[in-house]
Structure formats: C-alpha cells, structure tokens
Design a protein around this motif. Structure first.
Motif, mmCIF file in Angstrom:
data_model
loop_
_atom_site.group_PDB
_atom_site.id
_atom_site.type_symbol
_atom_site.label_atom_id
_atom_site.label_comp_id
_atom_site.label_asym_id
_atom_site.label_seq_id
_atom_site.Cartn_x
_atom_site.Cartn_y
_atom_site.Cartn_z
ATOM 1 N N ILE A 17 -1.966 12.613 -9.236
ATOM 2 C CA ILE A 17 -3.050 11.707 -8.796
ATOM 3 C C ILE A 17 -3.267 10.891 -10.011
ATOM 4 N N CYS A 18 -3.200 11.335 -11.169
ATOM 5 C CA CYS A 18 -3.162 10.415 -12.562
ATOM 6 C C CYS A 18 -2.197 9.514 -12.531
ATOM 7 N N GLN A 19 -0.882 9.853 -11.810
ATOM 8 C CA GLN A 19 0.099 8.947 -12.144
ATOM 9 C C GLN A 19 -0.084 7.648 -11.029
ATOM 10 N N LEU A 20 -0.721 7.880 -9.922
ATOM 11 C CA LEU A 20 -0.760 7.164 -9.028
ATOM 12 C C LEU A 20 -1.968 5.971 -9.510
ATOM 13 N N ALA A 21 -3.115 6.958 -10.222
ATOM 14 C CA ALA A 21 -4.122 6.021 -10.743
ATOM 15 C C ALA A 21 -3.778 4.904 -11.868
ATOM 16 N N CYS A 22 -2.721 5.660 -12.509
ATOM 17 C CA CYS A 22 -2.236 4.493 -13.442
ATOM 18 C C CYS A 22 -1.463 3.299 -12.805
ATOM 19 N N GLN A 25 -10.985 1.222 -7.864
ATOM 20 C CA GLN A 25 -11.272 0.448 -6.618
ATOM 21 C C GLN A 25 -9.955 0.265 -6.046
ATOM 22 N N VAL A 26 -9.045 -0.120 -6.653
ATOM 23 C CA VAL A 26 -7.601 -0.221 -6.184
ATOM 24 C C VAL A 26 -6.948 0.889 -5.444
ATOM 25 N N ARG A 69 -5.869 -3.377 -13.643
ATOM 26 C CA ARG A 69 -5.320 -4.027 -15.087
ATOM 27 C C ARG A 69 -3.932 -3.710 -15.421
ATOM 28 N N GLN A 70 -3.248 -2.955 -14.223
ATOM 29 C CA GLN A 70 -1.809 -2.659 -14.348
ATOM 30 C C GLN A 70 -1.067 -3.932 -13.841
ATOM 31 N N ASP A 71 -0.175 -4.498 -14.901
ATOM 32 C CA ASP A 71 0.651 -5.595 -14.370
ATOM 33 C C ASP A 71 1.607 -5.407 -13.449
ATOM 34 N N TYR A 72 2.215 -4.181 -13.451
ATOM 35 C CA TYR A 72 3.250 -3.768 -12.434
ATOM 36 C C TYR A 72 2.584 -3.855 -10.977
ATOM 37 N N THR A 115 2.254 -7.526 -9.832
ATOM 38 C CA THR A 115 3.477 -8.235 -9.396
ATOM 39 C C THR A 115 4.232 -7.493 -8.225
ATOM 40 N N THR A 116 4.090 -6.211 -8.158
ATOM 41 C CA THR A 116 5.118 -5.442 -7.334
ATOM 42 C C THR A 116 4.265 -4.553 -6.479
ATOM 43 N N PHE A 117 3.536 -3.603 -6.854
ATOM 44 C CA PHE A 117 2.968 -2.543 -6.064
ATOM 45 C C PHE A 117 1.727 -2.771 -5.305
ATOM 46 N N LYS A 118 1.396 -4.034 -5.318
ATOM 47 C CA LYS A 118 0.232 -4.548 -4.484
ATOM 48 C C LYS A 118 0.239 -4.256 -3.055
ATOM 49 N N ASN A 119 1.376 -4.552 -2.500
ATOM 50 C CA ASN A 119 2.047 -4.316 -1.188
ATOM 51 C C ASN A 119 2.794 -3.261 -0.933
#
Length: 692
Positions: A190-195, A312-313, A200-203, A206-210
């Motif tokens: 869960i913490c890995q997914l939250a990070c 929220q994300v 505020r995570q640039d990655y 760029t990529t994981f938004k979708n």
C-alpha cells in the motif's frame, strides 16, 4: 502383447524353446553325454533350465502387457489415481526470478525497472503466502478438536482439550509470525502504491496517470482473502474457543503456585505475555480487521495523512480498480458456466473493505455499496474451506457498514432471502444436476476422442485451438459443479434445513461428475503432456501478434517523450517475456508491463479484449493441474457424513449403476485430505517429532 495373449501363447512358446534345446544337443555330442545317456537317466538339468526360462519369459510378457494396459490411451475403466505408476507435472517452470528477468531486458529507464521489480517481487511474495496458508494453516485449524461420530456421543474430557491446545501452541506461534508477515507486506505494498500514485510524484504525472496496476490489486485481494478465511475457520470451530477457555482457567492455577508446577515466576510472566498476544492476534478471529485497521504510512517525515489517507490520487485509482474488478468478476455470474471462481468475489469484497478503512474520511460511493450488497441475491454464501462459510451481507455489515436507503434486500430481509434462495435451489436441484450430467458426458466424449471434427478438418492450428478449449471447458465445468454442490451443502448446514430425499442422489451424482472430470484429465495425461507445450506456445504466439507490431511501431520513432519511452520499454519487456517459459514470475512481470504499456488507450476495443482473453487462457493453461485438484475437490462431503449411507443404498437399489461406485469412492477419498492436514508441528520441527 497383453497378459491374456501372453498366457494364450504359452504352449507354443514352450515348444519352441524345447525344440531349440534339442537342436543344440544334436549338433554337439560329447563323451560325457554318451556316458550319461548310456545309463538311461532323464535329462533333468536341461528340463529345469527350460522350465525356468519359460516361466521367466511368460512372467515378463505378462508384466509388459499389464504396463501397456495401464499406460495405454484407450478408453477403459476409471483410472485409479492412487495407484498410478507415474505422474507428469507439466507446470511451466524455470530458474529465473523477477529481477533476473527484468535485468536481461533492462531498459534505459532506471525508474521503470525499479517499479516493475518492486511490484513483481511483492506479488510473488503474496502468492507464496497464499499457497503457504492453504497448505499449512487451513487444514490444521479446521480439524482442531474434531472427534469422530463415536467419540461425539461421549463427553470430551477437559484434559484432552488442554493437551490438544498445548500441543498446538508452537503451531499458533508460527501462525502469529505468518500473520505479522502478511500484515507487513500488505502495509508495504500500500505504501509503494501511495508513493507512486501521488500528486507530487513526477513519474505519476508523466506515465502512471493512465496506468491501472490491476494484477497488483488482485494479489492484495488474494492476501486479504487468506486473512478472511483464517477468521472464518477460527470462528466456525467451537473446539478452539472451548479449549482456549479451559487453558486460560488452568493458567490461573499455575499463577497461584508456580513452583508447584515447576516453572519460575519470570518464565511464567513471559509465557503469559505470549498467551495474551495469541489471544489478541489469532483466537479473537479479528485477523483481517487488525490488518486493514493498521496505520498505513512510512516512518519519518512523511506522515500517514499526506501519504495514504489523504492521498486523493490513490483514492481515485483504488476506486477505479474496484469498479473494473466488479465488472470483470460479475460479468458471467449466475450463468451456466462462470468464468471466475467464487473466491474472486471474496477478494473483491475484501478490497472494498480495505479501501473503506484506509480512506475512512472520504465519502463512500453508495452505488458501489448497493452493487456489492445486491450480489447476495446471486450468491448468498461461499464455502471457503472445510465448514467455514462467508456471507456477503454479513461481511459488509462487519467491515464496511454504510447506512443508506434502497438496499435490495434490506437488512431485515437477508435471512428470508437466504431461505428463499435455498428453496429455489432445492426445487431446481435435480434439473440442474441433469444439465451438468449432459454437459460433462458430452465433454468427456470429446475429450476421449482427442480431437474435434472442426479441428481435424482445418489443420493443426485449429486442432490445437480445439484441444485448448476442451482443457479449459473441463475446468469451467468442474468449477460450476463444485459451486452448485458446496452452495447446497453450506446453506443446508447453516440454516439447519434437512436435505430433500429427492436431491440426495443428485448430490452423489455431482460428486461423481467432479471425479469423472478429474479422472478424464488423468486418462488423457499422455495427450496433455504431448500437447500442452504447443497449446501454450500457440497462446504466446497470439499475444506476440498483438504486442510485437505495437512495439516495432513505437520503437521506430525518434525523439520519444518520457511516457512513450516507458511504453516502449514496457512493450519490449512484455514481448521478451513471451519468448521464454511462461513461469509465474515471467507471467507476473508481463502482466505488469502490459498494464504500464496502456494498451487499452492505443488499440481497438476488440483487440484489447482478445489480449485479455489470451492472458486469461495462458494463466489457465499454465496452472490447470493445480486448478483441476481445487475445482474437483469433494471434501465437503465429509461434513454431511449422514448422507453417505444413502448414496450407497441408491446404488444398491439400482445394480445396473454399479459403475458409479469407483467415482463415488474417489469423491469420498477427498475427505482424507482434511484428516491428513491435521499437523500441529511447526515447519522447523524434526522429522522424528513429526513421526511421533
């Protein structure tokens, strides 16, 4: 030759051997032979040797004939798997782990490699924990304190309960360690997914938004199902609570006089602390509740509020995953043949409870809650293991309650709906059994024919496709029959409603059908072993036809954007995994890579659906042997032992159906799995202790 042919040719073979011996004697005559022949003695040594050689050849021929009969692929009597001369394991396996697989095809995107390796290892560890719980803990807890029907008539002595719970203390300590490890890995993932899914995570931008990491959430649901099952088993077994109560009473006597019981006060305090921990973490049956109620967050400057609970994300991503899994698992629910086993629905509900508990400050989605609540109209109960049952409505009320109007059924009507469901099930039970009988016998005929007419007329590719469908259809039929059987058993036991006499025979027939499916696979072991590699290879080829053109197209571009570079790396990694043995680590890495490649956004819906079908088919073909054992398990008959004499009476009254007996006995033999699972010794115990 068969044994019968070998015995039939005994006279001819013996005559040939005697003739060869006589011919050899005529060719060479020594003075010694003349001496003994002059005395007119019978040629005893020659006769003895001839007899021994004849007996050896005949016995050898008979043994070869028996081996040909056992290993032959002709349709005959039911194959007794307990006396198999050989067994074939066709599960794909290799020596590569997640890191070595990713490293062999490493991209220039270091962050991409780290993410795939991290989630790949976490998914593999969660899978290992699921397998460990099923093999190590379920059976021992189910059979704890169990007595046979003869001993149930007598009062169980409290000393027996004390001795049994005392012998189980090392087992419970090992179970505590397992639960702690499970809770830690749940918090870790869960913490890995939250990070990763953070504003505020640039990655992420760029990529994981979708990107939807559905395989990772499915494994989270699997590990949550394990905890739910442990709670259900402990709560369902009254012997655990009774023996624990007696043991705590005994400790009071020990506390009053430690020296009289041969224990120091310091050791007693340490022991009491262990017992308190055991009571809190295991025997209260709140294992799942404790796991989802723990504080999710990383130690240090980043607090829980900003990383997980207030993310929220992650909340939006988790909600979207739940909606997709709900649609996926309920698409064929209630159909004649369901696509996914019922345990997947338990995992879905567990994920929902975890989502509600992590984001307790968020407003729950009422539509999602109503959709989950109404599923009990299609499946009111799931038999988890042994007699442990799981009810959708009770689970939601205990772990994710929500006061809302318009529920169907409302809380006061749940018990009534369960009885109505059972009444409808009993009335249609014979008809549904007959339908399953027709489906299974038709499938068995096609399976024994080794090919279908359509496949034979269209070439090898169509033939392999037909055989692959046959393998998968058997699994789906077994799963559907077992759902029908276990649902009936569970509801009758829980509601304490007697079985209808007209349905007793149908229950025996369902169990026999499950064993018929399993033994059909067993008889076809040679065909399956010779074709499974080609069936899997054909599925891999279909996946390559979809992925390779997309990979070549995006790699041909220059000046790729960061998101395009990640998609190219994901497609390259997925295509590389298709070139090797589809072991579990490779399939998991490939699933994660396909999720990152965002194929749903760049291909047509029909192509994406075909991709998902091929992935589903690949998982079934790669794990079909273990799924056969699970789908065709009839250990639930152990809990309705009072009906077993009626099964045999039905066969006795219909002598022409005596051929049912091997299948019925094979179904009853599955109850031995529960008895053999009773092993309180921890895994580190010596073999001598286990034998004792």
């Amino acid at each position: 030759k068969s044994a019968k042919e070998a015995r039939g040719g005994q006279g001819e073979l013996e005559g040939n051997i005697v003739k060869m011996m006589n011919d050899s004697k005529e060719d060479f005559v020594s003075p010694v032979d003349d001496f003994f022949n002059g005395v007119n003695l019978p040629d005893a040594p020659a006769n003895d040797v001839t007899k021994k050689m004849t007996d050896f050849v005949l016995n050898h021929e008979a043994a070869l004939g028996e081996m040909y009969r056992v290993l032959g692929d002709k349709l005959g009597n039911a194959w007794d798997a307990e006396h198999d001369p050989i067994a074939i394991d066709v599960t794909p396996n290799d020596q590569e782990n997640v890191q070595s697989i990713v490293s062999m095809f490493s991209s220039k995107r270091e962050s991409f490699d780290k993410i795939v390796i991290s989630f790949g290892y976490l998914c593999e560890e969660m899978r290992e924990l699921i397998v460990l719980a099923e093999k190590r803990y379920y059976g021992a807890l189910v059979m704890f304190g169990h007595r046979d029907s003869e001993n149930l008539e007598n009062d169980v002595k409290s000393s027996d309960l004390l001795l049994e719970i005392g012998s189980f203390l090392p087992f419970f300590q090992d179970l505590i360690n397992f639960i702690t490890r499970t809770q830690n890995i749940l918090k870790n993932v869960i913490c890995q997914l939250a990070c990763l899914y953070h504003a505020r995570q640039d990655y992420y931008k760029t990529t994981f938004k979708n990107v939807r990491l559905i395989p990772v959430f499915e494994k989270i649901g699997g590990i949550c199902r394990v905890l739910v099952t442990l709670d259900a088993i402990i709560a369902d077994n009254p012997a655990i609570a009774e023996s624990w109560y007696q043991y705590k009473r005994m400790i009071k006597y020990v506390r009053s006089d430690p020296k009289g019981y041969g224990i120091e006060e310091g050791q007693l305090r340490v022991f009491e602390g262990l017992l308190i921990r055991l009571d809190k973490k295991v025997l209260n049956a709140t294992i799942f509740e404790d796991a989802i109620s723990q504080e999710f967050g990383l130690p240090g400057s980043v607090n829980n509020q900003s990383l997980v609970e207030g993310n929220q994300v992650l909340w939006s991503e988790f909600s979207e995953i739940l909606r997709r899994l709900l649609k996926k698992y309920t698409a064929g629910l209630g159909a004649e043949v369901e696509t996914y086993p019922r345990k997947k629905l338990v995992e879905l509900f567990s994920l929902y409870a975890l989502h509600r508990r992590i984001f307790a400050t968020k407003k729950p989605d009422k539509r999602m809650y109503k959709a989950l609540w109404e599923l009990q109209l299609k499946f009111p109960v799931v038999l988890l293991h042994g007699r442990a049952m799981w009810f959708p409505s009770k689970f939601l009320e205990d772990h994710a309650p929500l006061k809302t109007s318009g529920l169907n059924p409302n809380s006061s009507q749940v018990a009534k709906k369960r009885r109505e469901y059972l009444k409808k099930l009993d009335s249609d039970f014979v008809m549904r059994t007959e339908e399953m009988y027709i489906y299974v016998t038709t499938w068995m005929v096609r399976m024994e024919s080794r090919q279908t007419l359509s496949g034979a007329s269209k070439g090898m590719e169509a033939l392999l496709g037909a055989r692959g469908k046959l393998l998968i259809n058997g699994l789906l039929l077994g799963n559907q029959i077992r759902v029908l059987l276990t649902t009936s058993v569970a509801l009758h036991l829980y509601l304490q409603v007697p079985f209808l006499p007209k349905n007793v025979r149908s229950m025996a027939v369902l169990a026999e059908l499950l064993k018929a499916i399993q033994q059909t696979y067993h008889r076809a072991s040679r065909m399956i072993a010779g074709n499974i590699a080609h069936l899997i290879g054909q599925t891999l080829f279909q996946l390559k036809k979809i992925i390779t053109p997309l990979m070549q197209k995006i790699n041909s571009k220059s000046n790729l954007k960061p998101v395009e570079q990640d998609i190219a790396s994901a497609l390259t990694l997925a295509a590389a995994c298709l070139d090797g043995t589809p072991s579990y680590p490779r399939r998991m890495v490939m699933d994660i890579a396909i999720c990152i490649s965002q194929l749903k956004r760049i291909v047509r819906s029909g192509t994406y659906d075909d991709l998902q079908y091929q992935l589903w088919k690949l998982d079934l073909l790669a794990t079909f042997q273990e799924q056969i054992v699970e789908s065709c398990d009839c250990s639930c008959l152990y809990w309705i032992e009072s009906l077993i004499p009626e099964f045999f009476k039905d066969v006795y009254k219909n002598p022409e159906q005596v051929t049912r007996l091997p299948y019925l006995l094979a179904a009853l033999r599955d109850g031995s799995k529960l008895l053999l699972a009773y092993d309180p010794t921890p895994p580190t115990a010596s073999m001598t202790d286990k034998k004792k």
